[in-house]
Design a protein around this motif. Structure first.
Motif, short mmCIF file in Angstrom:
data_model
loop_
_atom_site.label_atom_id
_atom_site.label_comp_id
_atom_site.label_asym_id
_atom_site.label_seq_id
_atom_site.Cartn_x
_atom_site.Cartn_y
_atom_site.Cartn_z
N GLN A 195 0.59 -1.31 -0.03
CA GLN A 195 0.01 -0.05 -0.19
C GLN A 195 0.81 1.17 0.01
O GLN A 195 0.37 2.21 -0.78
CB GLN A 195 -0.82 0.05 1.18
N ALA A 196 1.88 1.27 0.69
CA ALA A 196 2.85 2.38 0.71
C ALA A 196 3.39 2.68 -0.81
O ALA A 196 3.61 3.69 -1.15
CB ALA A 196 3.96 2.04 1.84
N LEU A 197 3.85 1.65 -1.19
CA LEU A 197 4.53 1.69 -2.84
C LEU A 197 3.36 2.39 -3.70
O LEU A 197 3.63 3.19 -4.45
CB LEU A 197 4.79 0.29 -3.42
N GLN A 198 2.18 2.03 -3.49
CA GLN A 198 1.12 2.73 -4.21
C GLN A 198 0.87 4.06 -4.06
O GLN A 198 0.76 4.69 -4.86
CB GLN A 198 -0.20 1.57 -4.09
N VAL A 213 12.67 4.29 -2.21
CA VAL A 213 13.67 3.22 -1.78
C VAL A 213 12.80 2.44 -0.66
O VAL A 213 12.03 2.67 0.01
CB VAL A 213 14.58 4.02 -0.78
N LEU A 214 13.11 1.03 -1.09
CA LEU A 214 12.58 0.10 -0.20
C LEU A 214 13.75 -0.83 0.53
O LEU A 214 14.50 -1.22 0.13
CB LEU A 214 11.86 -1.04 -1.25
N LEU A 244 8.06 -7.36 -4.99
CA LEU A 244 8.89 -6.83 -6.11
C LEU A 244 8.03 -6.92 -7.41
O LEU A 244 8.21 -5.99 -8.21
CB LEU A 244 10.24 -7.72 -6.42
N ASP A 245 7.03 -7.64 -7.40
CA ASP A 245 6.18 -7.53 -8.62
C ASP A 245 5.24 -6.23 -8.63
O ASP A 245 5.20 -5.81 -9.56
CB ASP A 245 5.30 -8.63 -8.47
N THR A 246 4.84 -5.74 -7.38
CA THR A 246 4.29 -4.65 -7.20
C THR A 246 5.30 -3.36 -7.46
O THR A 246 4.99 -2.50 -8.47
CB THR A 246 3.94 -4.34 -5.78
N ALA A 247 6.40 -3.43 -7.13
CA ALA A 247 7.51 -2.45 -7.45
C ALA A 247 7.66 -2.16 -9.16
O ALA A 247 7.79 -1.31 -9.47
CB ALA A 247 8.87 -2.67 -6.72
N ARG A 248 7.97 -3.28 -9.40
CA ARG A 248 8.07 -3.26 -10.95
C ARG A 248 6.74 -2.97 -11.89
O ARG A 248 6.91 -2.52 -12.95
CB ARG A 248 8.40 -4.76 -11.53
N SER A 249 5.70 -3.04 -11.18
CA SER A 249 4.64 -2.37 -12.02
C SER A 249 4.39 -0.78 -11.91
O SER A 249 3.68 -0.28 -12.62
CB SER A 249 3.09 -2.85 -11.28
N LEU A 250 5.34 -0.21 -11.04
CA LEU A 250 5.44 1.33 -10.85
C LEU A 250 5.94 1.99 -12.00
O LEU A 250 6.67 1.33 -12.67
CB LEU A 250 5.92 1.66 -9.64
N SER A 251 5.53 3.17 -12.18
CA SER A 251 6.22 3.93 -13.26
C SER A 251 7.51 4.51 -12.59
O SER A 251 8.43 5.25 -13.46
CB SER A 251 5.16 5.02 -13.61
N LYS A 252 7.72 4.61 -11.61
CA LYS A 252 8.79 5.19 -10.94
C LYS A 252 10.13 4.29 -10.44
O LYS A 252 9.67 3.11 -10.40
CB LYS A 252 8.33 6.02 -9.43
N PRO A 253 11.37 4.62 -10.50
CA PRO A 253 12.46 3.87 -10.06
C PRO A 253 12.41 3.41 -8.69
O PRO A 253 12.05 4.38 -7.87
CB PRO A 253 13.79 4.66 -10.54
N VAL A 254 12.75 2.25 -8.47
CA VAL A 254 12.63 1.87 -7.08
C VAL A 254 13.82 1.14 -6.71
O VAL A 254 14.56 0.25 -7.36
CB VAL A 254 11.67 0.69 -6.74
N VAL A 255 14.83 1.68 -5.61
CA VAL A 255 16.06 1.24 -5.12
C VAL A 255 15.73 0.18 -3.94
O VAL A 255 14.95 0.30 -3.27
CB VAL A 255 17.03 2.39 -4.48
N VAL A 256 16.10 -1.12 -4.23
CA VAL A 256 15.83 -2.23 -3.26
C VAL A 256 17.12 -2.68 -2.33
O VAL A 256 17.97 -2.94 -2.97
CB VAL A 256 15.40 -3.54 -4.03
N ASP A 257 16.77 -2.31 -1.09
CA ASP A 257 17.88 -2.76 -0.23
C ASP A 257 17.33 -3.99 0.70
O ASP A 257 16.91 -3.37 1.74
CB ASP A 257 18.47 -1.80 0.60
#
Length: 560
Positions: free
Chosen positions: A237-240, A252-253, A267-280
């Protein structure tokens, strides 16, 4: 000789911060060697016993305030206990004015409140969080020791209503410049943060501030959010919310190592976003530097540095073409001649799905999991006994290709083709016709079968790199020269084909806009923090229900 003296104040509730300050002031009095100021719970009584401060006789209840001192003499102990009222008065709430005794009363006084901050003991926190959700307020749940069952129930209800429940055990958040819980004062900027680690969130936010960048929104999710039981409900929900936030350019996640199944969902949710996501994902080796819009790092400083560069790096991504696949097609097969390439492919595929099996560990065979994705190293001993190595002999892979074409569940096949001296002189002459045949077999059954070829070689290799690429392309294969690109294409397809269908009616996320108005229940230090940040806020003069008698409180709750 030291003496221990104590005093019990029945039914006098203090939060843990106030008790800590009281204890510190008592210990600083003349002649006092040690002091304790606690509520009379079983855990606290045990702590007093370990410190040699446990009062003799009587059986204090959880709502009794216990003041205990060890003094160098009787007079010093007696004088310290006589100071208790004065010290309690000096620590009285400084908010001024009337303080409501319940959440409902507070909301009548502050009807525009959009967030409730809860930091009371965990055994009472779930009921209060549930009430806040019923009253359509977002929740910052600092309290720990909330049961996993309650956490799942509360987060599902929050998700159903489009409300955000951060926690339990959520140490920090930053909402439009307002810090909740433990939070640094950082510059406003284009980076949104989502974290299951409170100190991790603070470390990245501080590093962003130091770099000259800043934070738009920072959501804490609670330490158990990425467990399989919770399923990353708050994280998703926060990613959305950050996807919808216009001030956020990159995300940043941060999390301690999540469970594989939940990690794939996140990660499936993060890849569906239009914005870049840094994963740590702390403690996990990054599977790749970059997959689609995901950038993988292993330290907080890397996360901040990478994120600060991303808002200006908004490369467009091509949509996954999943048309033409029949219902039920969802599996991947990878047939590799090189074990190391198979290992890298397996590592990257885990980003897209946790259900990837392999013979690389030597412990599992295909027939044990026919409904899973499979990555096979056909150069392993079990396949080369009595055969040439698959870099020389393609018959085994051709058999597997045709078998996959006849399997109604297989959608994608990945092959590595490694050129060079000593390898097959013309791999495409055998494999390209087999790829064409697999496509024909699948099409005759109304299915699409995608073949991805990872072609490894140089222009100087004797097989003629461009000729090989051209022949595989004419056969209908997707040809890539590096493992990341090949697996990104294949993984994107299986992810799209396996993605859960959205609910018929999507729940709208209720806004959490600035300016915040907060009702604080629990630690008064958090209320004072709101006042210091010029946030309109109310502090509830909370007391345990039924005087702390949990059995009576349970009965009264059921009677409501």
């Amino acid at each position: 000789m030291s003496v221990v003296r104590n005093r019990k104040i029945p039914g006098f509730y203090c939060d843990s911060v106030r008790l800590m300050l009281l204890q510190r002031e008592l210990a600083a009095l003349p002649g006092i060697e040690d002091a304790g100021a606690v509520m009379g719970s079983a855990v606290n009584l045990s702590l007093l016993a370990d410190a040699g401060l446990l009062p003799e006789g009587g059986s204090p209840s959880a709502t009794d305030l216990l003041i205990c001192v060890r003094a160098k003499d009787e007079a010093s102990g007696r004088e310290a206990l006589q100071q208790v009222e004065r010290l309690l008065e000096s620590g009285e709430r400084t908010s001024g004015g009337y303080q409501p005794r319940s959440l409902q009363a507070a909301l009548q006084m502050l009807p525009e409140c959009n967030l409730v901050s809860i930091s009371i003991p965990g055994r009472f926190a779930a009921d209060l969080a549930e009430k806040a959700l019923e009253l359509k307020r977002h929740v910052f749940l600092f309290s720990d020791n909330v049961s996993l069952e309650d956490e799942v129930r509360l987060k599902r209800e929050a998700d159903r209503q489009g409300l955000l429940l951060m926690g339990p055990d959520c140490g920090t958040a930053l909402i439009h410049g307002v810090g909740l819980g433990f939070c640094n004062q950082v510059k406003a900027g284009p980076i949104g943060l989502v974290s299951a680690s409170g100190t991790g969130l603070q470390a990245v936010a501080s590093a962003l501030d130091e770099s000259g960048s800043g934070v738009s929104l920072a959501f804490g999710c609670g330490s158990r959010d990425l467990s399989d039981e919770v399923g990353g409900l708050t994280t998703i929900q926060a990613l959305q919310r950050l996807e919808e936030d216009r001030a956020t350019g990159a995300i940043v996640l941060i999390s301690k190592p999540p469970s594989p199944r939940t990690a794939a969902r996140i990660l499936d949710t993060a890849r569906s976003l239009s914005k870049p996501v840094v994963v740590d994902f702390l403690g996990q080796a990054p599977p790749a530097e970059r997959i689609d819009n995901l950038y993988f790092v292993s330290t907080f400083s890397e996360a901040a540095r990478q994120a600060a560069q991303l808002p200006e790096d908004r490369t467009e991504r091509s949509a996954v073409d999943s048309a033409g696949f029949a219902s039920g097609q969802k599996l991947l097969r990878g047939f590799f001649s090189g074990g190391t390439l198979a290992q890298e492919a397996l590592q990257i595929l885990k980003i897209y799905s946790p259900d990837v099996q392999s013979n690389l560990s030597g412990s599992t065979r295909e027939e044990q999991a026919p409904g899973a994705h499979w990555v096979l190293d056909l150069g392993a001993d079990e396949f080369t006994s009595g055969r040439l190595h698959p870099m020389l002999d393609h018959r085994l892979r051709i058999e597997r290709l045709l078998r996959s074409a006849k399997n109604p569940q297989v959608a994608v096949v990945v092959l590595d083709v490694v050129l060079g001296h000593g390898a097959h002189p013309d791999p495409a002459s055998e494999l390209a016709p087999a790829i064409q045949e697999t496509r024909r077999v699948a099409a005759a059954d109304g299915r699409r079968l995608e073949t991805v070829v990872l072609l490894v070689g140089t222009e100087a290799d004797p097989q003629d790199l461009e000729k090989q690429r051209s022949e595989f392309g004419r056969a209908g294969a997707i040809v890539e020269s590096d493992c990341r690109s090949a697996i990104s294409h294949a993984g994107g397809l299986i992810s799209a084909l396996n993605r859960r269908q959205p609910a018929e009616t999507d729940v709208n996320l209720l806004p959490l806009d600035s300016p915040l108005q907060v009702v604080n229940i629990g630690l008064e230090a958090f209320y004072q923090s709101m006042i210091a940040q010029d946030v309109e806020s109310l502090h509830v003069d909370w007391r345990p229900p039924a005087g702390g008698d949990e059995e009576l409180a349970s009965i009264l709750s059921k009677m409501k």
